[in-house]
Design a protein around this motif. Structure first.
Motif, PDB file in Angstrom:
ATOM      1  N   ILE A 264       0.824  -1.248   0.206  1.00 26.00           N
ATOM      2  CA  ILE A 264       0.044  -0.124  -0.131  1.00 26.00           C
ATOM      3  C   ILE A 264       0.838   1.241   0.024  1.00 26.00           C
ATOM      4  CG2 ILE A 264      -2.010  -0.922   1.103  1.00 26.00           C
ATOM      5  CD1 ILE A 264      -1.133   0.140   3.714  1.00 26.00           C
ATOM      6  N   ARG A 265       0.332   2.424  -0.291  1.00 19.86           N
ATOM      7  CA  ARG A 265       1.091   3.489  -0.540  1.00 19.86           C
ATOM      8  C   ARG A 265       0.753   4.481   0.647  1.00 19.86           C
ATOM      9  NH1 ARG A 265       2.510   0.909  -4.187  1.00 19.86           N
ATOM     10  NH2 ARG A 265       2.843   1.423  -6.446  1.00 19.86           N
ATOM     11  N   HIS A 266       1.505   5.270   0.897  1.00 21.09           N
ATOM     12  CA  HIS A 266       1.456   6.168   2.266  1.00 21.09           C
ATOM     13  C   HIS A 266       0.134   6.851   2.118  1.00 21.09           C
ATOM     14  CE1 HIS A 266       2.153   8.806   5.824  1.00 21.09           C
ATOM     15  NE2 HIS A 266       1.986   9.948   4.708  1.00 21.09           N
ATOM     16  N   GLY A 267      -0.247   7.539   1.064  1.00 22.64           N
ATOM     17  CA  GLY A 267      -1.314   8.342   0.897  1.00 22.64           C
ATOM     18  C   GLY A 267      -2.765   7.518   1.040  1.00 22.64           C
ATOM     19  N   GLU A 268      -2.527   6.182   0.640  1.00 22.22           N
ATOM     20  CA  GLU A 268      -3.703   5.356   0.585  1.00 22.22           C
ATOM     21  C   GLU A 268      -3.993   4.879   1.903  1.00 22.22           C
ATOM     22  OE1 GLU A 268      -2.835   2.913  -3.783  1.00 22.22           O
ATOM     23  OE2 GLU A 268      -1.987   2.136  -1.932  1.00 22.22           O
ATOM     24  N   ALA A 269      -2.766   4.682   2.805  1.00 25.96           N
ATOM     25  CA  ALA A 269      -2.885   4.343   4.121  1.00 25.96           C
ATOM     26  C   ALA A 269      -3.730   5.550   4.893  1.00 25.96           C
ATOM     27  CB  ALA A 269      -1.652   4.060   4.925  1.00 25.96           C
ATOM     28  N   VAL A 270      -3.073   6.801   4.717  1.00 29.27           N
ATOM     29  CA  VAL A 270      -3.737   7.992   5.215  1.00 29.27           C
ATOM     30  C   VAL A 270      -5.221   8.195   4.786  1.00 29.27           C
ATOM     31  CG1 VAL A 270      -3.735  10.329   5.384  1.00 29.27           C
ATOM     32  CG2 VAL A 270      -1.621   9.131   5.357  1.00 29.27           C
ATOM     33  N   ALA A 271      -5.660   7.775   3.487  1.00 31.09           N
ATOM     34  CA  ALA A 271      -6.834   8.139   3.034  1.00 31.09           C
ATOM     35  C   ALA A 271      -7.834   6.926   3.943  1.00 31.09           C
ATOM     36  CB  ALA A 271      -7.186   7.861   1.684  1.00 31.09           C
ATOM     37  N   ALA A 272      -7.398   5.608   4.099  1.00 30.55           N
ATOM     38  CA  ALA A 272      -7.989   4.682   4.987  1.00 30.55           C
ATOM     39  C   ALA A 272      -8.133   5.324   6.368  1.00 30.55           C
ATOM     40  CB  ALA A 272      -7.448   3.502   4.818  1.00 30.55           C
ATOM     41  N   GLY A 273      -7.209   5.973   6.890  1.00 35.18           N
ATOM     42  CA  GLY A 273      -7.078   6.405   8.269  1.00 35.18           C
ATOM     43  C   GLY A 273      -7.966   7.617   8.429  1.00 35.18           C
ATOM     44  N   LEU A 274      -8.098   8.377   7.519  1.00 34.82           N
ATOM     45  CA  LEU A 274      -9.246   9.612   7.647  1.00 34.82           C
ATOM     46  C   LEU A 274     -10.421   8.862   7.584  1.00 34.82           C
ATOM     47  CD1 LEU A 274      -7.724  11.798   4.424  1.00 34.82           C
ATOM     48  CD2 LEU A 274      -7.534  12.170   7.064  1.00 34.82           C
ATOM     49  N   GLY A 275     -11.147   7.938   6.872  1.00 35.58           N
ATOM     50  CA  GLY A 275     -12.200   7.259   6.771  1.00 35.58           C
ATOM     51  C   GLY A 275     -12.411   6.655   8.180  1.00 35.58           C
ATOM     52  N   LEU A 276     -11.513   6.128   8.762  1.00 30.29           N
ATOM     53  CA  LEU A 276     -11.611   5.352  10.131  1.00 30.29           C
ATOM     54  C   LEU A 276     -11.768   6.643  11.019  1.00 30.29           C
ATOM     55  CD1 LEU A 276      -9.107   2.321   9.985  1.00 30.29           C
ATOM     56  CD2 LEU A 276     -11.696   2.301   9.983  1.00 30.29           C
ATOM     57  N   ALA A 277     -10.979   7.590  11.171  1.00 31.97           N
ATOM     58  CA  ALA A 277     -11.012   8.718  12.265  1.00 31.97           C
ATOM     59  C   ALA A 277     -12.445   9.282  12.214  1.00 31.97           C
ATOM     60  CB  ALA A 277      -9.989   9.598  11.722  1.00 31.97           C
ATOM     61  N   PHE A 278     -12.858   9.452  11.095  1.00 29.71           N
ATOM     62  CA  PHE A 278     -14.358   9.933  11.071  1.00 29.71           C
ATOM     63  C   PHE A 278     -15.333   8.966  11.418  1.00 29.71           C
ATOM     64  CE2 PHE A 278     -12.715  13.823   9.359  1.00 29.71           C
ATOM     65  CZ  PHE A 278     -13.702  14.835   9.536  1.00 29.71           C
ATOM     66  N   ALA A 279     -15.204   7.851  11.133  1.00 25.22           N
ATOM     67  CA  ALA A 279     -16.050   6.566  11.384  1.00 25.22           C
ATOM     68  C   ALA A 279     -15.781   6.389  13.025  1.00 25.22           C
ATOM     69  CB  ALA A 279     -15.667   5.330  10.877  1.00 25.22           C
ATOM     70  N   TYR A 280     -14.696   6.454  13.453  1.00 24.17           N
ATOM     71  CA  TYR A 280     -14.589   6.354  14.846  1.00 24.17           C
ATOM     72  C   TYR A 280     -15.145   7.552  15.681  1.00 24.17           C
ATOM     73  CZ  TYR A 280     -12.620   5.146  19.345  1.00 24.17           C
ATOM     74  OH  TYR A 280     -12.321   4.809  20.721  1.00 24.17           O
ATOM     75  N   SER A 281     -14.919   8.626  15.148  1.00 26.41           N
ATOM     76  CA  SER A 281     -15.716   9.800  15.966  1.00 26.41           C
ATOM     77  C   SER A 281     -17.071   9.591  15.920  1.00 26.41           C
ATOM     78  CB  SER A 281     -15.258  11.019  15.009  1.00 26.41           C
ATOM     79  OG  SER A 281     -13.846  11.181  15.041  1.00 26.41           O
ATOM     80  N   LEU A 340      -9.053  13.338  16.014  1.00 26.96           N
ATOM     81  CA  LEU A 340     -10.492  12.944  15.833  1.00 26.96           C
ATOM     82  C   LEU A 340     -11.094  14.217  15.427  1.00 26.96           C
ATOM     83  CD1 LEU A 340     -11.428  10.406  18.630  1.00 26.96           C
ATOM     84  CD2 LEU A 340     -10.584   9.876  16.413  1.00 26.96           C
ATOM     85  N   ALA A 341     -12.429  14.053  15.084  1.00 25.38           N
ATOM     86  CA  ALA A 341     -13.353  15.130  14.438  1.00 25.38           C
ATOM     87  C   ALA A 341     -14.796  15.290  14.885  1.00 25.38           C
ATOM     88  CB  ALA A 341     -13.490  15.066  13.091  1.00 25.38           C
ATOM     89  N   ARG A 342     -15.008  16.527  15.413  1.00 25.47           N
ATOM     90  CA  ARG A 342     -16.482  16.917  15.711  1.00 25.47           C
ATOM     91  C   ARG A 342     -17.402  16.973  14.480  1.00 25.47           C
ATOM     92  NH1 ARG A 342     -12.980  20.410  18.543  1.00 25.47           N
ATOM     93  NH2 ARG A 342     -12.761  19.874  20.639  1.00 25.47           N
ATOM     94  N   GLY A 343     -16.701  17.246  13.311  1.00 30.95           N
ATOM     95  CA  GLY A 343     -17.447  17.360  12.224  1.00 30.95           C
ATOM     96  C   GLY A 343     -16.444  17.778  10.826  1.00 30.95           C
ATOM     97  N   ILE A 344     -16.634  17.786   9.763  1.00 30.19           N
ATOM     98  CA  ILE A 344     -16.027  18.170   8.608  1.00 30.19           C
ATOM     99  C   ILE A 344     -15.432  19.648   9.016  1.00 30.19           C
ATOM    100  CG2 ILE A 344     -15.795  18.849   6.392  1.00 30.19           C
ATOM    101  CD1 ILE A 344     -17.764  16.600   5.805  1.00 30.19           C
ATOM    102  N   GLY A 345     -14.036  19.785   8.863  1.00 29.88           N
ATOM    103  CA  GLY A 345     -13.414  20.921   9.132  1.00 29.88           C
ATOM    104  C   GLY A 345     -13.216  21.381  10.670  1.00 29.88           C
ATOM    105  N   ASP A 346     -13.428  20.429  11.733  1.00 26.56           N
ATOM    106  CA  ASP A 346     -13.480  20.608  13.074  1.00 26.56           C
ATOM    107  C   ASP A 346     -12.716  19.476  13.519  1.00 26.56           C
ATOM    108  OD1 ASP A 346     -13.742  21.784  15.428  1.00 26.56           O
ATOM    109  OD2 ASP A 346     -16.010  21.446  15.735  1.00 26.56           O
ATOM    110  N   ALA A 347     -11.387  19.181  13.390  1.00 31.06           N
ATOM    111  CA  ALA A 347     -10.748  18.137  14.141  1.00 31.06           C
ATOM    112  C   ALA A 347     -10.224  18.519  15.165  1.00 31.06           C
ATOM    113  CB  ALA A 347      -9.455  17.685  13.214  1.00 31.06           C
TER     114      ALA A 347
END
Length: 366
Positions: A264-281, A340-347
């Motif tokens: 996997i590429r670093h950016g791909e891992a980060v993208a998956a991490g973004l999705g998980l960070a919002f899902a976990y939030s 984590l994030a309270r919403g889009i644009g609010d980490a």
């Protein structure tokens, strides 16, 4: 040549500009002689980038009255090592570089990190210029002054903060970049919007897959760089708010560490991490589920992973991922720190992660 966008990074007497757009290198040529008093341009690059770009870049530098001196390193993360660092430092010393001179980092994040670290310690610090050749490096590692190499203990565990004198993000240098690598870089643009620029996310969402083309991409790069520049100016050494730039990275670094090399590429891992960070939030009731769903949908629309199961490697174990996350540099007092994030644009920075709850969450996502 399209208009060149100039993004200032305000750090007092260490301030510098990031030039963004097709033809940015041509527009920068009149600035360069002042940064090379001995009229020689030492260029650190890797073998792959040299094949594609070294000749053209050298010709342009020669046209500005500079004599190119290339230093070639091995491609890939193996160059970000003690041996790779020694190779670059020895090359600079063999050329008797002076503290008034600069060295150019021509390449992706590996070359930029390695060259910046070497520049920071050679004769207690020489200048360097970033000419990133990947989208990921243009919007992330080339801006902010974080340099380093990997060690047996982890990624980027040895390094310094050393700001460049100039960053030249020339979109023409991306033409040889495979689509997968371009998408990996786009993850960092989305990350900037998700951290603290909701209008930028709205614009990216509206462009959809077209955001990866032409002027739309240049504008997106400049917006992401401008956002990062504001964060760096406020917190240069990651003592506080700059840690927000690690949104998605705690999950992402765990994926990178667990996956086979080059899976996997670093950016791909980060993208998956973004999705998980919002899902976990959203799982914790901090973020509206609708926002988490928007993030996942946009990542999927542009062709990026949005979770563990959409990565190219999917053989994950929750307990092993948690063990990797315990080694993260942001952690304090033995507790996992997440962005984590309270919403889009609010980490925000969360230092109260319950490992048991996080493990259970991950088990539902794998």
């Amino acid at each position: 040549m399209s208009d060149i966008l100039t993004v200032p990074v305000g750090l007092g007497d260490r301030s510098y500009d990031v030039l963004v757009g097709a033809g940015a290198l041509d527009s920068a040529l009149n600035r360069l002689p002042a940064l090379f008093p001995r009229r020689r341009a030492i260029i650190v690059t890797d073998k792959h980038v040299a094949d594609h770009h070294l000749g053209t870049v050298s010709e342009k530098l020669a046209g500005a009255g500079l004599v190119p001196h290339p230093v070639i390193v091995e491609p890939g993360e193996t160059a970000k090592s003690w041996d790779g660092l020694r190779h670059v430092v020895d090359a600079l010393l063999d050329l008797n570089i002076e503290r008034s001179e600069c060295v150019i980092a021509l390449g992706g994040g590996v070359v930029g990190d390695l060259t910046g670290f070497a520049a920071s310690i050679t004769k207690r610090g020489v200048g360097f210029i970033q000419i990133p050749t990947t989208l990921l490096a243009q919007v992330d590692s080339s801006v902010g002054g974080k340099t380093g190499i990997n060690t047996d203990h982890g990624k980027n565990f040895a390094g310094t903060f050393h700001q460049p004198k100039l960053v030249i993000a020339d979109m023409d240098l991306l033409t040889t970049l495979p689509r997968r690598e371009q998408l990996a870089g786009y993850a960092e643009i989305v990350k900037a919007a998700l951290i603290g620029d909701a209008p930028l996310f709205d614009a990216l969402e509206a462009d959809g897959a077209d955001v990866m083309e032409g002027e739309a991409l240049s504008r997106a790069v400049a917006a992401a760089v401008a956002f990062k520049a504001r964060i760096v100016a406020e917190d240069e050494r990651e003592a506080g708010v700059r840690a927000l730039l690690n949104l998605g990275h705690t999950f992402g670094h765990a994926f990178e560490a667990e996956a086979p090399k080059n899976a996997i590429r670093h950016g791909e891992a980060v993208a998956a991490g973004l999705g998980l960070a919002f899902a976990y939030s959203a799982h914790r009731g901090i973020c509206p589920k609708a926002d988490a769903d928007r993030v996942a949908k946009h990542l999927e629309t542009v062709g990026l992973p949005h979770g563990a199961t959409s990565l190219a490697w999917t053989d994950w174990d929750a307990s092993r991922l948690i063990a990797r996350m315990r080694d993260d540099k942001k952690n304090q007092d033995g507790r996992i720190t997440l962005i984590l994030a309270r919403g889009i644009g609010d980490a925000y920075i969360d230092r109260d992660t319950d490992e048991t709850d996080l493990t259970r969450f991950l088990e539902t996502q794998l």
